[in-house]
Scaffold this motif. Structure first.
Motif, PDB file in Angstrom:
ATOM      1  N   PHE A  95      31.296  35.061 -16.248  1.00 31.31           N
ATOM      2  CA  PHE A  95      30.574  35.331 -17.496  1.00 31.31           C
ATOM      3  C   PHE A  95      29.961  34.064 -18.078  1.00 31.31           C
ATOM      4  N   ILE A 103      31.417  37.239 -24.272  1.00 33.67           N
ATOM      5  CA  ILE A 103      32.350  38.036 -23.475  1.00 33.67           C
ATOM      6  C   ILE A 103      33.287  37.117 -22.687  1.00 33.67           C
ATOM      7  N   ARG A 152      49.365  42.539 -27.316  1.00 38.01           N
ATOM      8  CA  ARG A 152      48.817  43.712 -26.664  1.00 38.01           C
ATOM      9  C   ARG A 152      47.405  43.498 -26.125  1.00 38.01           C
ATOM     10  N   TRP A 153      46.626  42.620 -26.748  1.00 38.52           N
ATOM     11  CA  TRP A 153      45.233  42.430 -26.347  1.00 38.52           C
ATOM     12  C   TRP A 153      45.096  41.833 -24.955  1.00 38.52           C
ATOM     13  N   VAL A 156      43.768  43.833 -21.722  1.00 39.29           N
ATOM     14  CA  VAL A 156      42.380  44.242 -21.508  1.00 39.29           C
ATOM     15  C   VAL A 156      41.952  44.110 -20.046  1.00 39.29           C
ATOM     16  N   PHE A 159      43.008  47.022 -17.917  1.00 39.32           N
ATOM     17  CA  PHE A 159      42.192  48.212 -18.133  1.00 39.32           C
ATOM     18  C   PHE A 159      40.826  48.073 -17.459  1.00 39.32           C
ATOM     19  N   VAL A 160      40.298  46.853 -17.436  1.00 40.96           N
ATOM     20  CA  VAL A 160      39.027  46.626 -16.742  1.00 40.96           C
ATOM     21  C   VAL A 160      39.192  46.930 -15.248  1.00 40.96           C
TER      22      VAL A 160
ATOM     23  N   CYS B  99      47.804  54.366 -22.398  1.00 37.70           N
ATOM     24  CA  CYS B  99      46.524  54.944 -22.807  1.00 37.70           C
ATOM     25  C   CYS B  99      46.527  56.460 -22.920  1.00 37.70           C
ATOM     26  N   MET B 141      48.006  51.702 -26.691  1.00 38.63           N
ATOM     27  CA  MET B 141      47.004  50.618 -26.640  1.00 38.63           C
ATOM     28  C   MET B 141      45.577  51.119 -26.493  1.00 38.63           C
ATOM     29  N   GLU B 143      43.047  51.001 -28.485  1.00 33.73           N
ATOM     30  CA  GLU B 143      41.989  50.103 -28.966  1.00 33.73           C
ATOM     31  C   GLU B 143      41.759  48.971 -27.966  1.00 33.73           C
ATOM     32  N   VAL B 144      42.816  48.572 -27.256  1.00 38.14           N
ATOM     33  CA  VAL B 144      42.644  47.558 -26.224  1.00 38.14           C
ATOM     34  C   VAL B 144      41.875  48.145 -25.044  1.00 38.14           C
ATOM     35  N   PHE B 145      42.170  49.417 -24.739  1.00 38.07           N
ATOM     36  CA  PHE B 145      41.444  50.095 -23.668  1.00 38.07           C
ATOM     37  C   PHE B 145      39.954  50.175 -23.985  1.00 38.07           C
ATOM     38  N   LEU B 147      38.199  48.044 -25.656  1.00 36.23           N
ATOM     39  CA  LEU B 147      37.625  46.738 -25.322  1.00 36.23           C
ATOM     40  C   LEU B 147      37.448  46.627 -23.807  1.00 36.23           C
ATOM     41  N   GLY B 148      38.412  47.163 -23.053  1.00 32.50           N
ATOM     42  CA  GLY B 148      38.321  47.175 -21.594  1.00 32.50           C
ATOM     43  C   GLY B 148      37.094  47.929 -21.109  1.00 32.50           C
ATOM     44  N   VAL B 151      34.010  45.686 -21.662  1.00 30.79           N
ATOM     45  CA  VAL B 151      33.944  44.595 -20.679  1.00 30.79           C
ATOM     46  C   VAL B 151      33.541  45.153 -19.315  1.00 30.79           C
ATOM     47  N   SER B 152      34.090  46.312 -18.926  1.00 31.20           N
ATOM     48  CA  SER B 152      33.752  46.915 -17.632  1.00 31.20           C
ATOM     49  C   SER B 152      32.268  47.230 -17.553  1.00 31.20           C
ATOM     50  N   ILE B 154      29.811  45.791 -19.031  1.00 35.85           N
ATOM     51  CA  ILE B 154      29.044  44.561 -18.840  1.00 35.85           C
ATOM     52  C   ILE B 154      29.213  44.040 -17.409  1.00 35.85           C
ATOM     53  N   LYS B 155      30.438  44.126 -16.880  1.00 34.23           N
ATOM     54  CA  LYS B 155      30.700  43.656 -15.517  1.00 34.23           C
ATOM     55  C   LYS B 155      29.968  44.499 -14.484  1.00 34.23           C
TER      56      LYS B 155
END
Ligand SMILES: [Zn+2]
Lengths: 214, 205
Positions: A95, A103, A152-153, A156, A159-160, B99, B141, B143-145, B147-148, B151-152, B154-155
């Protein structure tokens, strides 16, 4: 008790960690010598059980997992016959190179900075409690509150990986697979969350209340 | 009402805290008690909206991607399945819990607890269910998902054309509803009502 401060443990009251009900001995539900909250049924302790040794064990486990989590790839991307591996850091670098600074910063903070910060703060809190430090208890409690909220953050990136793996399934054209690093990374996040939960911030204050031993 | 600070153990005798205000521990700064306005009705209606959005979010694709005429799409549960099929059972379980299961248990559990309380009744097992809801809070989680997902997207942009799925919108709405519901929930009022339900004279099922 010359000071105005009186703690629940001094008054031999137990505070329920879930519903916050205060109860006196005799009000607790006792089963096989263990005490439970009369309102919600949660197990009651004066302080979280073996807080320091449990937290130390979990912190050390997280540090051990942290190394493979960052060295091993978290996913393998195959596209047009080219295979490449992504680590946590290579994701951040990608990135940065493509000029997507915001990001890159988000991923860096969530995946690299937060786990390290959390572990360092926990170690600091453990050491100051064990050395019976009286230094800035209010600020140390504030640090604890912060790491409990931000941990928790770090999930992320997991999840990606989940979404990329599920979405990119083109066989020979392009394919994404989760890799071992993701397992270790998830372990770091989960274990540090348990570490923060097993630390008892009231230990920071206990030393201020008992200047003389009985 | 006596209360002990759960972060420094200091004891307080709380006189009535007015609606909309908070009691903060004077020694360590922790939040002792926050008296929310109209908590029960507001939380209940947000929970109902949340349950509807939860089902929508899990029924339709989150992201769709077009690549050389090929369409790919995924839902949240397909993500869990994909991990499971790649021998990543631990990761699959973690995503499933954080989730899907934990958020669903929170939403449906709160509905089960709050709806009877609104009519001064206490449903069976309410204290245990509400306690579990409170303990599961850190493991939910969504809200974290979210954000995931961002990001996905954009990736993945380099691999094809990304089309936001129908579920993405309901998911985004769900995050806002959940945050709002959490902010309007007043656990002390709920616990008080639950213990009041134990008294004789109050209807109890
Ligand atoms: Zn306090």
């Amino acid at each position: 008790m010359t000071k105005n401060f009186l703690s629940a443990s001094h008054a031999s009251l137990l505070s329920c960690p879930v519903c916050h009900l205060l109860s006196k001995p005799g009000q607790h539900i006792v089963e096989k010598g263990k005490e439970y909250c009369p309102r919600c049924g949660e197990r009651l302790y004066i302080r979280k059980p073996e807080s320091l040794s449990r937290t130390w064990a979990l912190v050390l486990a997280a540090i051990i997992f942290y190394i493979p989590a960052n060295v091993l790839p978290i996913m393998k991307v195959t596209s047009m016959g080219n295979a490449e591996s992504d680590t946590i850091l290579s994701g951040v670098i990608y990135f940065i190179q493509t000029g997507m600074w915001p990001i890159a910063l988000v991923i860096f903070i969530a995946s690299v900075f937060v786990p390290i910060l959390k572990l360092l703060i926990l170690i600091f809190l453990l050491i100051t409690v064990q050395t019976r430090s009286k230094w800035r208890p209010r600020d140390r409690t504030r640090l604890y509150r912060m790491i409990e909220a931000i941990g928790r953050w770090s999930m992320v990136d997991i999840f990606v990986v989940t979404l990329m793996v599920a979405l990119v399934k083109l066989g020979a054209l392009a394919d994404i697979e989760a890799a071992q690093g993701a397992v270790f990374f998830a372990a770091v996040v989960v274990v540090t969350m348990f570490a923060a939960m097993s630390f008892d911030p009231r230990l920071i204050w206990d030393v201020l209340e008992k200047p003389q031993d009985p | 009402m006596m209360i002990a600070c759960h972060e420094c153990d200091m004891l307080y005798r709380l006189e009535s805290v007015p609606e909309g205000s908070k009691a903060i521990c004077s020694r360590c700064g922790a939040l002792l008690y926050s008296h929310k306005k109209n908590s029960l009705d507001r939380t209940l209606s947000l929970i109902i909206a949340g349950l509807i959005l939860f089902f929508l979010s899990n029924m339709f694709p989150l992201i769709e991607m077009k690549n050389q005429g090929l369409m790919m799409k995924t839902t949240l549960s397909q993500g869990v399945k994909a991990l499971y099929n790649q021998d990543m059972q631990g990761l699959a379980a973690l995503v499933l819990i954080t989730c899907i299961l934990a958020p669903f248990f929170q939403l449906s559990g709160l509905f089960y607890v709050l709806l009877p309380l609104k009519y001064q009744r206490v449903a069976p097992k309410t204290p245990h269910i509400f306690r579990l809801i409170r303990k599961l809070q850190p493991w939910s989680m969504m809200e974290v998902f979210m954000l995931g997902i961002l990001v996905s997207i954009i990736k993945l942009a380099k691999m094809g054309t990304i089309i936001p799925g129908l579920s993405l919108y309901s998911f985004a709405a769900l995050i806002i509803i959940l945050a709002w519901a959490t902010a309007s929930l007043d656990p002390h009022i709920i616990w008080d009502k639950i213990s009041a339900g134990d008294n004789p004279g109050v209807k109890h099922d």
